[in-house]
Design a protein around this motif. Structure first.
Motif, PDB file in Angstrom:
ATOM      1  N   LEU A  73     -44.665  27.784   9.626  1.00 61.78           N
ATOM      2  CA  LEU A  73     -45.369  26.601   9.073  1.00 61.78           C
ATOM      3  C   LEU A  73     -44.657  25.242   9.492  1.00 61.78           C
ATOM      4  O   LEU A  73     -43.450  25.143   9.911  1.00 61.78           O
ATOM      5  CB  LEU A  73     -45.500  26.344   7.634  1.00 61.78           C
ATOM      6  CG  LEU A  73     -44.390  26.720   6.754  1.00 61.78           C
ATOM      7  CD1 LEU A  73     -43.628  25.223   6.554  1.00 61.78           C
ATOM      8  CD2 LEU A  73     -44.660  27.255   5.363  1.00 61.78           C
ATOM      9  N   VAL A  74     -45.235  24.339   9.683  1.00 64.42           N
ATOM     10  CA  VAL A  74     -44.668  22.720   9.891  1.00 64.42           C
ATOM     11  C   VAL A  74     -45.038  21.879   8.290  1.00 64.42           C
ATOM     12  O   VAL A  74     -46.345  21.835   7.979  1.00 64.42           O
ATOM     13  CB  VAL A  74     -45.346  22.167  10.819  1.00 64.42           C
ATOM     14  CG1 VAL A  74     -44.832  20.520  10.997  1.00 64.42           C
ATOM     15  CG2 VAL A  74     -45.256  22.765  12.284  1.00 64.42           C
ATOM     16  N   ALA A  75     -43.982  21.597   7.784  1.00 59.18           N
ATOM     17  CA  ALA A  75     -44.139  20.778   6.817  1.00 59.18           C
ATOM     18  C   ALA A  75     -43.892  19.201   6.652  1.00 59.18           C
ATOM     19  O   ALA A  75     -42.889  18.988   7.401  1.00 59.18           O
ATOM     20  CB  ALA A  75     -43.351  21.437   5.445  1.00 59.18           C
ATOM     21  N   THR A  76     -44.464  18.626   6.002  1.00 52.12           N
ATOM     22  CA  THR A  76     -44.198  17.050   5.729  1.00 52.12           C
ATOM     23  C   THR A  76     -42.938  16.880   4.811  1.00 52.12           C
ATOM     24  O   THR A  76     -42.713  17.966   3.852  1.00 52.12           O
ATOM     25  CB  THR A  76     -45.223  16.263   5.387  1.00 52.12           C
ATOM     26  OG1 THR A  76     -45.817  16.769   3.985  1.00 52.12           O
ATOM     27  CG2 THR A  76     -46.559  16.376   6.118  1.00 52.12           C
ATOM     28  N   PRO A  77     -42.223  15.940   4.590  1.00 57.65           N
ATOM     29  CA  PRO A  77     -41.263  15.845   3.526  1.00 57.65           C
ATOM     30  C   PRO A  77     -42.085  15.998   2.228  1.00 57.65           C
ATOM     31  O   PRO A  77     -41.398  16.555   1.444  1.00 57.65           O
ATOM     32  CB  PRO A  77     -40.749  14.090   3.746  1.00 57.65           C
ATOM     33  CG  PRO A  77     -41.034  14.269   5.049  1.00 57.65           C
ATOM     34  CD  PRO A  77     -42.154  14.624   5.730  1.00 57.65           C
ATOM     35  N   ALA A  78     -43.061  15.560   2.002  1.00 58.66           N
ATOM     36  CA  ALA A  78     -43.745  15.740   0.630  1.00 58.66           C
ATOM     37  C   ALA A  78     -44.040  17.088   0.277  1.00 58.66           C
ATOM     38  O   ALA A  78     -43.926  17.716  -0.695  1.00 58.66           O
ATOM     39  CB  ALA A  78     -44.832  14.888   0.485  1.00 58.66           C
ATOM     40  N   GLY A  79     -44.439  18.141   1.470  1.00 60.46           N
ATOM     41  CA  GLY A  79     -44.777  19.518   1.285  1.00 60.46           C
ATOM     42  C   GLY A  79     -43.670  20.206   1.298  1.00 60.46           C
ATOM     43  O   GLY A  79     -43.479  21.249   1.199  1.00 60.46           O
ATOM     44  N   SER A  80     -42.529  19.694   1.588  1.00 57.44           N
ATOM     45  CA  SER A  80     -41.358  20.462   1.924  1.00 57.44           C
ATOM     46  C   SER A  80     -40.843  21.476   0.520  1.00 57.44           C
ATOM     47  O   SER A  80     -39.951  22.161   0.588  1.00 57.44           O
ATOM     48  CB  SER A  80     -40.027  19.576   2.543  1.00 57.44           C
ATOM     49  OG  SER A  80     -39.345  18.497   1.694  1.00 57.44           O
ATOM     50  N   THR A  81     -41.204  20.553  -0.772  1.00 58.15           N
ATOM     51  CA  THR A  81     -40.920  21.460  -1.740  1.00 58.15           C
ATOM     52  C   THR A  81     -42.027  22.277  -2.299  1.00 58.15           C
ATOM     53  O   THR A  81     -41.703  23.047  -3.144  1.00 58.15           O
ATOM     54  CB  THR A  81     -40.648  20.170  -3.066  1.00 58.15           C
ATOM     55  OG1 THR A  81     -41.797  19.597  -3.185  1.00 58.15           O
ATOM     56  CG2 THR A  81     -39.427  19.500  -2.693  1.00 58.15           C
ATOM     57  N   ALA A  82     -42.957  22.476  -1.554  1.00 54.55           N
ATOM     58  CA  ALA A  82     -43.921  23.383  -1.892  1.00 54.55           C
ATOM     59  C   ALA A  82     -43.877  24.783  -0.735  1.00 54.55           C
ATOM     60  O   ALA A  82     -42.832  25.642  -1.276  1.00 54.55           O
ATOM     61  CB  ALA A  82     -45.276  22.950  -1.576  1.00 54.55           C
ATOM     62  N   TYR A  83     -45.008  25.233  -0.089  1.00 57.34           N
ATOM     63  CA  TYR A  83     -44.908  26.427   0.255  1.00 57.34           C
ATOM     64  C   TYR A  83     -43.421  26.615   1.436  1.00 57.34           C
ATOM     65  O   TYR A  83     -42.898  27.633   1.422  1.00 57.34           O
ATOM     66  CB  TYR A  83     -46.107  26.394   1.372  1.00 57.34           C
ATOM     67  CG  TYR A  83     -46.231  28.000   2.010  1.00 57.34           C
ATOM     68  CD1 TYR A  83     -45.411  29.071   1.553  1.00 57.34           C
ATOM     69  CD2 TYR A  83     -47.264  28.087   2.884  1.00 57.34           C
ATOM     70  CE1 TYR A  83     -45.779  30.494   2.142  1.00 57.34           C
ATOM     71  CE2 TYR A  83     -47.621  29.470   3.295  1.00 57.34           C
ATOM     72  CZ  TYR A  83     -46.681  30.393   3.129  1.00 57.34           C
ATOM     73  OH  TYR A  83     -47.125  31.835   3.847  1.00 57.34           O
ATOM     74  N   ASN A  84     -43.103  25.398   1.999  1.00 61.11           N
ATOM     75  CA  ASN A  84     -42.108  25.464   2.727  1.00 61.11           C
ATOM     76  C   ASN A  84     -40.745  25.927   1.967  1.00 61.11           C
ATOM     77  O   ASN A  84     -39.989  26.672   2.452  1.00 61.11           O
ATOM     78  CB  ASN A  84     -41.579  23.980   3.320  1.00 61.11           C
ATOM     79  CG  ASN A  84     -40.349  23.899   4.161  1.00 61.11           C
ATOM     80  OD1 ASN A  84     -40.405  24.321   5.250  1.00 61.11           O
ATOM     81  ND2 ASN A  84     -39.469  23.177   3.595  1.00 61.11           N
ATOM     82  N   LEU A  85     -40.434  25.525   0.964  1.00 61.87           N
ATOM     83  CA  LEU A  85     -39.372  25.820   0.139  1.00 61.87           C
ATOM     84  C   LEU A  85     -39.557  27.362  -0.179  1.00 61.87           C
ATOM     85  O   LEU A  85     -38.554  27.932  -0.052  1.00 61.87           O
ATOM     86  CB  LEU A  85     -39.280  24.815  -1.083  1.00 61.87           C
ATOM     87  CG  LEU A  85     -38.182  25.323  -2.117  1.00 61.87           C
ATOM     88  CD1 LEU A  85     -36.862  24.989  -1.240  1.00 61.87           C
ATOM     89  CD2 LEU A  85     -38.200  24.369  -3.445  1.00 61.87           C
TER      90      LEU A  85
END
Length: 267
Positions: A159-171
């Motif tokens: 996946l590629v995550a934005t900063p705002a999304g980095s605490t969601a699926y990315n984390l």
């Protein structure tokens, strides 16, 4: 963070939307009775009542009603986690919205090419993810700005995550938390098998990431941008859509940037 240009003597026109839950619907009924409800197209601010997922839906919706400029969204938690939402209170809402601070988010633009040649474009505010469709692991080649950086990644996905999304699926996939102002995208593997120890990469927000799906017939892969899923893809291009600016509003004491930073030190 910035404040919206709303004069305190001129209350903002609010449009209330809610998740499909009893708690969220009851809150909307109370607020509409108290403050009225402006049609979403004429509103200054959209007030979203629900959880983080519904806030994401509302941000997508704000793009379609803003006549080229996304409507600001002020969320209040009527869901479970509420990481990106303000505390729910009935009173003084126009005043809260008028003094709220704004955070600008830039989503990702995904262009996915399917095995039949069809191309599908979608926006991902949190992330764009590639996921295996069957029991077979996915095989992906990763190219960044025209240069192949990983010839073959065998994995459940990436996946590629934005900063705002980095605490969601990315984390959840053990990716790094990225501060909002860092100008960085997170590239994170999901259950990597080979190379087993690869933990992903941090890329400049200007990067274009291309995923080529290898052995597509044996190992089908889908691509997902937030809520939009495209199945049986052969290639997926991802870049930041800098031309799109989404505005989230927070109470001054909320401090969304501090919340993201604090997540890096939580046990």
């Amino acid at each position: 963070m910035n404040t919206l240009p709303i004069h305190p003597d001129d209350p903002p026109r609010l449009s209330f939307v809610c998740a499909d839950t009893d708690e969220a619907r009851a809150a909307r009924t109370r607020l509409v009775h108290r403050y009225g409800n402006t049609p979403i197209g004429d509103a200054d601010v959209i007030v979203a009542l629900g959880g983080d997922g519904f806030l994401l839906e509302t941000l997508h919706r704000s793009l379609s009603v803003g006549n080229g400029t996304a409507k600001p969204v002020y969320g209040m938690n009527r869901g479970s986690v509420g990481f990106m939402l303000n505390a729910y209170r009935d009173h003084d809402l126009p005043e809260r919205v008028a003094r709220a601070q704004s955070v600008t988010l830039h989503p990702l633009r995904m262009v996915a090419t399917r095995t039949n040649g069809d191309m599908v474009e979608a926006i991902g505010i949190n992330e764009v993810s590639l996921l295996r469709e069957t029991r077979q692991a996915a095989k992906l080649r990763i190219t960044v700005d025209g240069k192949v950086r990983m010839q073959e990644l065998i994995c459940d996905g990436c996946l590629v995550a934005t900063p705002a999304g980095s605490t969601a699926y990315n984390l959840s996939a053990h990716g790094p938390i990225v501060p909002l102002a860092a100008g960085i995208l997170a590239l994170t593997p999901i259950s990597a098998f080979r190379p087993r120890r690869w933990r992903g990469a941090l890329l400049p927000h200007t990067a274009t990431i291309t995923f080529d799906v290898l052995e597509t017939h044996k190992r089908p892969v889908s691509a997902v941008a937030d809520f939009t899923e495209v199945r049986e893809v052969v290639q997926v291009d991802v870049r930041e859509a800098r031309e799109i600016a989404l505005t989230l509003l927070f109470d001054p004491e909320f401090n969304f940037e501090e919340r993201i930073l604090k997540e890096q030190f939580e046990p």
